[in-house]
Design an enzyme around this catalytic site. Sequence first.
Site, short mmCIF file in Angstrom:
data_model
loop_
_atom_site.label_atom_id
_atom_site.label_comp_id
_atom_site.label_asym_id
_atom_site.label_seq_id
_atom_site.Cartn_x
_atom_site.Cartn_y
_atom_site.Cartn_z
N ASP A 1 51.47 73.17 126.67
CA ASP A 1 51.56 74.34 125.80
C ASP A 1 51.18 74.10 124.34
O ASP A 1 50.41 74.86 123.76
CB ASP A 1 52.96 74.96 125.90
CG ASP A 1 54.09 73.96 125.62
OD1 ASP A 1 53.82 72.74 125.57
OD2 ASP A 1 55.24 74.41 125.43
N PHE B 1 51.92 65.51 118.63
CA PHE B 1 52.89 66.45 119.23
C PHE B 1 54.14 66.56 118.36
O PHE B 1 54.66 67.64 118.14
CB PHE B 1 53.32 65.97 120.62
CG PHE B 1 52.36 66.37 121.70
CD1 PHE B 1 52.35 67.67 122.19
CD2 PHE B 1 51.48 65.46 122.25
CE1 PHE B 1 51.48 68.06 123.20
CE2 PHE B 1 50.59 65.84 123.26
CZ PHE B 1 50.59 67.13 123.73
N GLU C 1 48.31 58.88 136.92
CA GLU C 1 47.50 58.94 135.68
C GLU C 1 47.50 57.50 135.12
O GLU C 1 48.13 57.21 134.09
CB GLU C 1 48.11 59.92 134.68
CG GLU C 1 47.23 60.15 133.44
CD GLU C 1 47.88 61.06 132.40
OE1 GLU C 1 49.06 61.44 132.59
OE2 GLU C 1 47.22 61.35 131.38
N HIS D 1 46.57 65.03 137.52
CA HIS D 1 45.65 63.91 137.34
C HIS D 1 45.25 63.25 138.67
O HIS D 1 44.12 63.32 139.08
CB HIS D 1 46.20 62.86 136.36
CG HIS D 1 46.23 63.35 134.96
ND1 HIS D 1 45.11 63.49 134.21
CD2 HIS D 1 47.27 63.79 134.20
CE1 HIS D 1 45.43 63.97 133.02
NE2 HIS D 1 46.74 64.17 132.99
N ASP E 1 44.15 69.71 130.17
CA ASP E 1 45.28 68.89 129.71
C ASP E 1 45.73 69.24 128.28
O ASP E 1 46.75 69.92 128.11
CB ASP E 1 44.92 67.41 129.83
CG ASP E 1 46.14 66.53 130.07
OD1 ASP E 1 47.22 67.08 130.33
OD2 ASP E 1 46.02 65.29 129.99
#
Lengths: 499, 499
Positions: free
Chosen positions: B109, B202, B347, B372, B429
Amino acid sequence: MWSVTVYFLIGVVSVLANDVKTIVDERNRLLKRELDMMIGSDIVLSDSEQKVNEMIMKLKINEMDFGFEHPQYFNYSKHFFEYKDEVKKSKLFKLIKQMPKGAVLHAHDTAILGPDYLLNLTYWDDLYVCFEEEDVHLLFAAETPDSACKTKWQLMRDARYSSGNVEKFDRELRQYFTIVIDNPQEVYSDINIIWTKFQKIFMTAGTMLTYMPVWEQYFYDSLKALRDDNVMYFEVRSVLPELYDLDGNVYNSVETAVAYKRALDKFMNDYPDFIGAKLIYAPLRRVDAKVIKDSIRVAREIKRKLPDFLAGFDLVGQEDLGEPIKDFLPELIEASNEIDYFFHAGETNWYGTSSDENLADAIALGTRRIGHAFAIIKHPVLMEEVKKRNIALEVNVVSNVVLKLVEDVRNHPLAFFLAQNMPVVISSDDPGLWEAEPLSHDFYVTFMGVASRHADLRMLKKLALNSLYYSTVSNKDKVIHEFDIRWTKFIDTIVKDQW
Amino acid sequence: MWSVTVYFLIGVVSVLANDVKTIVDERNRLLKRELDMMIGSDIVLSDSEQKVNEMIMKLKINEMDFGFEHPQYFNYSKHFFEYKDEVKKSKLFKLIKQMPKGAVLHAHDTAILGPDYLLNLTYWDDLYVCFEEEDVHLLFAAETPDSACKTKWQLMRDARYSSGNVEKFDRELRQYFTIVIDNPQEVYSDINIIWTKFQKIFMTAGTMLTYMPVWEQYFYDSLKALRDDNVMYFEVRSVLPELYDLDGNVYNSVETAVAYKRALDKFMNDYPDFIGAKLIYAPLRRVDAKVIKDSIRVAREIKRKLPDFLAGFDLVGQEDLGEPIKDFLPELIEASNEIDYFFHAGETNWYGTSSDENLADAIALGTRRIGHAFAIIKHPVLMEEVKKRNIALEVNVVSNVVLKLVEDVRNHPLAFFLAQNMPVVISSDDPGLWEAEPLSHDFYVTFMGVASRHADLRMLKKLALNSLYYSTVSNKDKVIHEFDIRWTKFIDTIVKDQW
C-alpha cells in the site's frame, strides 16, 4: 461445567495438534520427494563415506548459514575473481581437489593452463616478440620474422633483459595471458567486450602455442595439470590450428591431431595411471558452409587415421555472433552417420533467437552431449528430449559467470538441472584463462554456491560418475571400476587422516 | 558410364535433401511444441488483434535483434534505474501503458506512489520535521511534537522557507523517498544493504502517511494511479499500521482497514468504471508466535466487519531475515478455514534454506497464491503442486532486480514459468519506491526482456486475463467480460489510430 470446558479445550488442542501434524507431514513429504529426485539421491553411502559426508556437510552448512545471515561475506554471489584464490585455502576446497572427479568433458585445449605457465613459455629459446600499442605478437623463428609488426620484432630474451626491469616486464607480459583483473564489472561491461578480450588471449598465446615443440609440451603439461587435479580422463576440444617449426614446415589440422596423439602417448607412458584422452575437433562457427564442408572432411581424415582418438566434432566461438547450426545442416547431416557430435548450443541468454534454438538443431542432429546448454531451462520440450535421449549437458558454471551469462551463481540453471537429476556433467571450459584449477573450482562452486543446502557427498560422487558415464572412454565399465577403487582410497585417506 | 554417375549423384543429392527435410522437420516440430505450450498459446487473435500484433512484434523484434548484435545497447540486461525513464518514450511502452492490464495482485500500500507524490505531501499543513545526521523524521501535529529528535522539531514550512533554497531543500528531501540512485551496483552492494535502505523509506514516509487524512488520500490517489495505468482492480497488501490525527486519536489496525474501505468507497463513487479493491492484511514476519496470534485475531475482526473487503492474510518483510512460516503453523492452521492465505514465499536465492522452504509450507497451508515464488524453479515437486492446485505465482520482475535477487532479467525464472504456461500473474510490488509506473514497467520488461522473442500479444492478453482469473474479485465472469469490452476497444483504437 468446569470439566466439560476442560474436555472441550483438550478436544480443540488435540484436533489442532493433529492438524499441525498433517500440515507438517505434507510439507515434509513434498520436500522429501524433491530430495529423492535430486542428483545423487540414488547413491548409497558406505559407513566411511558417511563419516566424510558428515565432515563436509558441517563445513558447507557452517559457511552457507553464515552467508545467509551475512550475505556480504558469501563468496559465490560475487564475481569469481573476488574469491577464486581465497577459497583455495579452505579445507573443503582442498578436499574437493583431492577427490577423484572423473573426467573433464568440456575444455578447450589452449585454455587449460594459466598465465604463469604461458609466461614461462616466453623463456624458451627462439621466441621473437613485437610490442605494439595495445598488442603483443609472439612467434618462434630461426631468424627475425618478417611478418607484420608496427614496431619491430626482437628476440624475447633481448627485449626482456634490455627492459631494465625483468620483474615489471614479466608482470606486464603476463597481463596479455589472463582475463583476470581487479574490476571486471566495470571493464567487462557487456558480453561482447569480455568475448573480445577472451579471444584476444587465444590469439596472442596462439602464435606461441602453435610452435610444434610447444604445442606438444603444452598438451602434455595440460594432462599433467588435470591429473594433479585428480581428473583421470579428458576429452579435449581443439580448433586444430596449423602448426609450424623453425625449419619453415607448416602442419595441417590432421597433423596437429597427430601431434596431440603423440604427446598423449608420451604422457601415458610416463603416467600409466591416467586413463587417457580423446579429441573433439571443434573449428570456429563463424564461417560459411564451404569451410564447414572442409572441416568435416578433416574430421573424417582424422577418424580414419586415429579412429580411437577422435571422439567427434563440434563448432566453437561466441555463439550469438557465430553462424547457427541450422545454416550447416546439409554438411552436418551428411557426416552424421560417421562422426559423433558434441555441439555447443544455448550458450546464450537470448531467448528465442538463433543461438537459443541451436539447442533444437543439436538435438535433432543427434548430438551426444550439449556444450553449455545454459538456455535449455527455457525449453521444456527440449529438456524432456535430453532426458529421454540421455544427452548430457556439459555445464561450465565458472565460465558462465566470467563470460557474463549470469552474475550470481545461485541463479544459474544448473541448480534446476541438479534438482531434476538431469544428465549433467560439470566442466571448466577455459580454466587457465581465469586462473582456475582444471576442474576443482567448478566442482567447488557447484557444491557451495549452486546446489541445495542439502546436496551432499552423494551429489559430488554422482557428478564425478556422470563425467565418466557420459564420456566416450573405451572400456567404460573398467574405467568406472577403476574410479571406484580410487574413490574408496580417497575416502579411506580422509577418514584415516581425520581431516 | 556418365549417365550412371549422374544418376548416382542425383540419388545422393535427393537422399540428402530428404535427410535435411527430416532434421528440419524435427527441429521445427520440437520448437513448435514449445510454442504451443507457452503462455497465451491458447488465445486466438481476431483480425484486428492480429494487426496490432504485427505492429508490436515488429517493434519488439527490431529492438531485440539490434540488442542481439549490440548487447551494450540492450536495456533489460542492465539495472532498471538505467533505462526506466528512457523506455517510457518508446512507442511500445506507450502501447502497453494504454493496454488494459487487468489487476494488480501483489503490491504494498505505501509503496505505490513515487517520491514526487511524497514530496508534495510535505507541503500539507501541520507537518513537522526533525532533521538528524542521516535521518529525517516527519510527523503531523497540532503543536511541536515531543517525540524523540536529536536536533529539533520544526514546522516543515518553516524549515523549507528558512533553508534559503527551496529547490535544493526539496531535492534533498526527495532523496529520502526513493531508492533510485545513479550507481546502484556500487552502493547497494548486497541484499541486506538494499533492504535496509528500502525499509528506511517505508519508515520515513510511514509517520507522514499514517496521519489519517493523508492515509485515505494516499490510497485514493494510488487507486487513481492504477486506473491511469489501465489497471481495473487491486488487491492491496498492508501491515495496517496504527493511524493518528491532530486530536490525539490513535486508530488500530481494524480502523485502518475501515479507513481504506472509506477511501475506496469514495473513489468508486468518483470513478465508477473502476472495478474495486480488496485488502490482504500482511503484518511483519519478524515477530513471535504470540504476535501472529494477535494478527490473526485482527484479520478475523476485519473479516467480520468488512467481509467483502478482506481478501486474506500474508506475512511481509525480508524473507531471509524473518521468521519462516513453519514457526507459526499452529496459529496459521487454526485460522485456515476462515482466512484465505496469500503468502510471500521463496523471495530468495538461498536454495534449501528456511526461506526457500517457505514455499512448501505455503502450499501445505493451502495458500491461494504465492508472493514472488522466485525460488520455486529449484523445486520440481512444488512446481507440479502449484500447477495441480492452480496456485498463482505473483511475479514482480522489476522488484527482483532492484532488491537484488537477479541482475539480468533474462535469467529471471519467469522465462521458465512463461515457457511452461505456469499459473503466473505479473505485478509490481513497490513501484513507487523505484519510480516505476504502477504496472506498465513490469509488463514491458516481461515482454521485452524476459519472454521469448516469439512471445506476442497473446502472452500480454493472457497475463492480463490471469490477473483477473487468479484474483478474488467478486462477479469474476462479469469482470472478465468487462475486461474483454475494454480490450476490444483498446485494439480498435490502436488499429484506427494506425499507431
